[in-house]
Enzyme design. Structure first.
Site, mmCIF file in Angstrom:
data_model
loop_
_atom_site.group_PDB
_atom_site.id
_atom_site.type_symbol
_atom_site.label_atom_id
_atom_site.label_comp_id
_atom_site.label_asym_id
_atom_site.label_seq_id
_atom_site.Cartn_x
_atom_site.Cartn_y
_atom_site.Cartn_z
ATOM 1 N N GLU A 115 2.925 -11.820 -3.945
ATOM 2 C CA GLU A 115 2.847 -10.365 -3.744
ATOM 3 C C GLU A 115 2.608 -10.171 -2.260
ATOM 4 O O GLU A 115 1.504 -10.426 -1.776
ATOM 5 C CB GLU A 115 1.683 -9.764 -4.538
ATOM 6 C CG GLU A 115 1.845 -9.776 -6.033
ATOM 7 C CD GLU A 115 2.819 -8.733 -6.533
ATOM 8 O OE1 GLU A 115 3.214 -7.838 -5.748
ATOM 9 O OE2 GLU A 115 3.196 -8.812 -7.716
ATOM 10 N N LYS A 161 -9.434 -18.884 -4.527
ATOM 11 C CA LYS A 161 -9.944 -18.866 -3.148
ATOM 12 C C LYS A 161 -9.924 -17.427 -2.646
ATOM 13 O O LYS A 161 -8.879 -16.879 -2.317
ATOM 14 C CB LYS A 161 -9.110 -19.741 -2.211
ATOM 15 C CG LYS A 161 -9.876 -19.943 -0.898
ATOM 16 C CD LYS A 161 -9.017 -20.176 0.301
ATOM 17 C CE LYS A 161 -8.313 -18.966 0.838
ATOM 18 N NZ LYS A 161 -9.203 -17.912 1.399
ATOM 19 N N GLU A 206 5.081 -3.970 8.923
ATOM 20 C CA GLU A 206 3.901 -3.582 8.143
ATOM 21 C C GLU A 206 2.695 -3.530 9.077
ATOM 22 O O GLU A 206 2.320 -4.531 9.688
ATOM 23 C CB GLU A 206 3.638 -4.583 7.017
ATOM 24 C CG GLU A 206 2.446 -4.165 6.168
ATOM 25 C CD GLU A 206 2.153 -5.094 4.999
ATOM 26 O OE1 GLU A 206 1.992 -6.305 5.212
ATOM 27 O OE2 GLU A 206 2.055 -4.597 3.864
HETATM 28 P P1 NAI Z 1 -3.288 -13.470 5.223
HETATM 29 O O1 NAI Z 1 -1.995 -13.433 4.511
HETATM 30 O O2 NAI Z 1 -3.487 -14.457 6.319
HETATM 31 O O3 NAI Z 1 -4.472 -13.718 4.162
HETATM 32 C C1 NAI Z 1 -4.371 -13.597 2.769
HETATM 33 C C2 NAI Z 1 -5.006 -14.814 2.091
HETATM 34 O O4 NAI Z 1 -4.255 -15.972 2.416
HETATM 35 C C3 NAI Z 1 -6.445 -15.118 2.513
HETATM 36 O O5 NAI Z 1 -7.170 -15.591 1.399
HETATM 37 C C4 NAI Z 1 -6.267 -16.246 3.511
HETATM 38 O O6 NAI Z 1 -7.401 -17.076 3.610
HETATM 39 C C5 NAI Z 1 -5.108 -17.003 2.897
HETATM 40 N N1 NAI Z 1 -4.354 -17.852 3.816
HETATM 41 C C6 NAI Z 1 -4.110 -17.654 5.140
HETATM 42 N N2 NAI Z 1 -3.386 -18.673 5.637
HETATM 43 C C7 NAI Z 1 -3.144 -19.526 4.619
HETATM 44 C C8 NAI Z 1 -2.437 -20.748 4.492
HETATM 45 N N3 NAI Z 1 -1.831 -21.316 5.535
HETATM 46 N N4 NAI Z 1 -2.388 -21.356 3.286
HETATM 47 C C9 NAI Z 1 -2.981 -20.801 2.230
HETATM 48 N N5 NAI Z 1 -3.681 -19.649 2.276
HETATM 49 C C10 NAI Z 1 -3.754 -19.011 3.458
HETATM 50 O O7 NAI Z 1 -3.595 -12.021 5.763
HETATM 51 P P2 NAI Z 1 -4.493 -11.617 7.046
HETATM 52 O O8 NAI Z 1 -4.293 -12.594 8.153
HETATM 53 O O9 NAI Z 1 -5.870 -11.413 6.571
HETATM 54 O O10 NAI Z 1 -3.869 -10.197 7.447
HETATM 55 C C11 NAI Z 1 -2.823 -10.116 8.387
HETATM 56 C C12 NAI Z 1 -1.768 -9.139 7.953
HETATM 57 O O11 NAI Z 1 -1.199 -9.560 6.724
HETATM 58 C C13 NAI Z 1 -2.247 -7.728 7.660
HETATM 59 O O12 NAI Z 1 -2.341 -6.963 8.794
HETATM 60 C C14 NAI Z 1 -1.161 -7.235 6.737
HETATM 61 O O13 NAI Z 1 -0.051 -6.782 7.451
HETATM 62 C C15 NAI Z 1 -0.797 -8.459 5.962
HETATM 63 N N6 NAI Z 1 -1.481 -8.476 4.649
HETATM 64 C C16 NAI Z 1 -0.834 -7.950 3.599
HETATM 65 C C17 NAI Z 1 -1.431 -7.893 2.371
HETATM 66 C C18 NAI Z 1 -0.732 -7.310 1.225
HETATM 67 O O14 NAI Z 1 -1.307 -7.171 0.154
HETATM 68 N N7 NAI Z 1 0.509 -6.935 1.379
HETATM 69 C C19 NAI Z 1 -2.810 -8.369 2.149
HETATM 70 C C20 NAI Z 1 -3.412 -8.939 3.330
HETATM 71 C C21 NAI Z 1 -2.755 -8.961 4.521
#
Ligand code: NAI
Ligand code: MG
Length: 502
Positions: free
Chosen positions: A273, A198, A404
């Site tokens: 991660e 996904k 972060e």
């Molecule tokens: P997120 O963690 O919500 O999204 C990452 C992935 O998880 C996306 O594919 C999203 O659709 C999926 N996802 C979201 N909620 C989910 C759930 N309940 N169950 C399963 N999958 C789910 O990240 P977002 O909201 O795009 O970004 C917010 C903050 O998260 C950023 O500002 C950053 O601080 C952090 N982040 C950190 C990352 C890293 O590699 N360390 C990568 C992305 C975001």
């Protein structure tokens, strides 16, 4: 003040791809979602709509998991390891052959500069697949020299075998979309697993290109399935699915915790991660000619939207002014612009929401009394740009130093202590433990600091050295498990022990 560049026009091939009627990739076919719904995909540099992609939901996840199960138990289980290897090499060659299109789509969708997309897709896309392609034939068990029960004839043999764990659910973020997809798919396929991927709702385009290439490579139907969708919907369904044996997740720590809870239903395996707030520690004897560009690159790579970013500088007071002034000068010279513009050093942030979030942190930094040395604002006009920002005189009591931010915001604090334990204690004062670096010419100081910093990766005189063969992953709330290298294969395997009594 950073120059902001303009020109930006996709090639005819990219335009043709964008205009396609996109579908979900399930069981080797392009199919429509069960319920008609769309995701609009935007270019973060222009805020213009790029494409419309179907939005998969729980029913589509069900179909994709069923296809992955069928492939796992069927054709894929019979393919010998040399042939699995060849399929992965073929996929890597196809990525190389389609590099221009992949780079362009990645740049349009995510906003990163073209050079960054090219470098990352070549090294962590194609070469990473080749690295794991090489492992297919080298997944070994052991023979164990014990006789666990009284063997009737006093003879026995015990051996272990490493078997694929099964169907993998991969949930990835938007900060480096294509390589994130590949980071999950390559070790899974090398181990003999099948995958439901996904992609992030904000950046589904290169995952769809990957679907094309997987088909062209001749990877059997259902081995990789790709379902764009939202996290709370398709993502949550995949994490909770009883037909999934393991979830590989990259994203926020907050969502990582939700994944764990969702996985509890069938106790599926989980690797995570997650976030980071990595320290970059500079001693006065360090080569400042390398420290300054190293710190700027470490912090502002992918506009700071990367988990291993060096977001907290700890600089010895003797060189504090020189280093922070040098970084501010360099950061101010970076040209902001669309990733496709020839000379862009930094692209936009992924979305308006992310820019708001980052600007909120910058405000908090100003209010907390930190000293703003450069950036601190967003250039006017279209695109989610934020100027690279450096705050000096921060402390670990400030929100900007603890949380972060995932944007181009760097915090610098000084130390005077010769007590390395005290310096490391500050560096460790965060919930994270992903990356980190120590800059000094003194090998004792360097290695003592490496021992004291609690992170999955601590480098000396470089930050976040990443290579397909080097294990990478977090301690504490930065995650569970490792990706890359031999260790990156382990989460996709399970051990079976067999004893034969002669
Ligand atoms: P997120 O963690 O919500 O999204 C990452 C992935 O998880 C996306 O594919 C999203 O659709 C999926 N996802 C979201 N909620 C989910 C759930 N309940 N169950 C399963 N999958 C789910 O990240 P977002 O909201 O795009 O970004 C917010 C903050 O998260 C950023 O500002 C950053 O601080 C952090 N982040 C950190 C990352 C890293 O590699 N360390 C990568 C992305 C975001
Ligand atoms: Mg989220």
């Amino acid at each position: 003040m950073n120059a902001v560049l303009q020109s930006h026009s996709p090639s005819a091939t990219a335009r043709e791809f964008l205009a396609r009627r996109h579908r979900l990739f399930i069981g080797g076919q392009w199919v429509d979602p069960a319920e008609k719904a769309d995701i609009e995909v935007f270019d973060p540099a222009t805020e213009e709509r790029l494409a419309t992609v179907p939005r998969g939901g729980p029913k589509d996840i069900d179909r994709a998991v069923a296809a992955a199960r069928k492939a796992f138990e069927g054709e894929w289980s019979k393919i010998n390891s040399h042939d699995r290897s060849k399929l992965l090499f073929r996929l890597a060659d196809l990525i190389d052959a389609n590099m221009n299109l992949a780079v362009e789509l990645e740049v349009l969708d995510n906003g990163m500069p073209r050079m960054v997309a090219h470098y990352s897709i070549a090294k962590f896309g194609a070469d990473y697949i080749r690295y794991y392609g090489g492992w297919c034939t080298k997944i070994l068990g052991e023979t164990i020299p014990v006789s666990p029960q009284d063997a009737p004839n006093g003879e026995s043999l015990t051996y272990t075998r490493r078997e694929p764990i099964g169907v993998v659910g991969a949930i990835i973020p938007w900060n480096a979309p294509m390589i994130m997809a590949i980071l999950k798919i390559a070790p899974a396929l090398a181990a003999g697993c099948t995958v439901v991927l996904k992609p992030a709702e904000l950046t589904p385009l290169t995952a769809l290109l990957l679907g094309d290439l997987i088909r062209q490579a001749g990877i059997p139907d259902g081995v990789v399935n790709i379902v764009p969708g939202y996290g709370h919907d398709a993502g949550a369904a995949l994490a909770a699915h009883d037909g999934v044996d393991k979830v590989a997740f990259t994203g926020s720590t907050e969502v990582g915790k939700k994944i764990l809870l969702a996985a509890a239903g069938n106790l599926k395996r989980v690797t995570l991660e997650l976030g980071g707030k990595s320290p970059f520690v500079v001693f006065p004897d360090a080569d400042l000619g390398r420290v300054i560009p190293g710190a700027a690159r470490g912090a502002f790579f992918l506009q700071g939207q990367n988990c291993m970013a060096s977001t907290r500088l700890f600089i010895h007071e003797d060189v504090f002014e020189k280093v922070t002034r040098g970084i501010a000068q360099l950061a101010s010279s970076f040209r902001l612009g669309p990733g496709l513009a020839q000379d862009s050093d930094l692209g936009p942030l992924i979305s308006g929401e992310q820019r708001e979030r980052v600007m909120g942190y910058i405000d908090a930094g100003r209010k907390s009394g930190a000293e703003l040395l450069c950036g601190g604002d967003a250039p006017p006009g279209k695109g989610h740009f934020v100027r690279p920002t450096l705050f000096a005189r921060t402390s670990m009591d400030m929100k900007i130093a603890r949380e972060e931010i995932f944007g181009p915001v760097l915090c610098a604090q000084s130390f005077s202590d010769s007590d390395l334990k005290a310096v490391a204690a500050e560096a460790n004062r965060t919930i994270y433990g992903l990356s980190g670096s120590v800059w000094t010419r003194d090998i004792s100081t360097a290695h003592r600091m490496v021992n004291l910093i609690d992170s999955g990766q601590v480098s000396i005189n470089c930050h976040a050295a990443v290579d397909p063969a080097i294990p990478f992953g977090g301690n504490r709330q930065s995650g569970w498990g490792r990706e890359f290298g031999r260790e990156g294969l382990d989460p996709y395997l399970k051990t079976k022990a067999t004893t034969v009594m002669f």
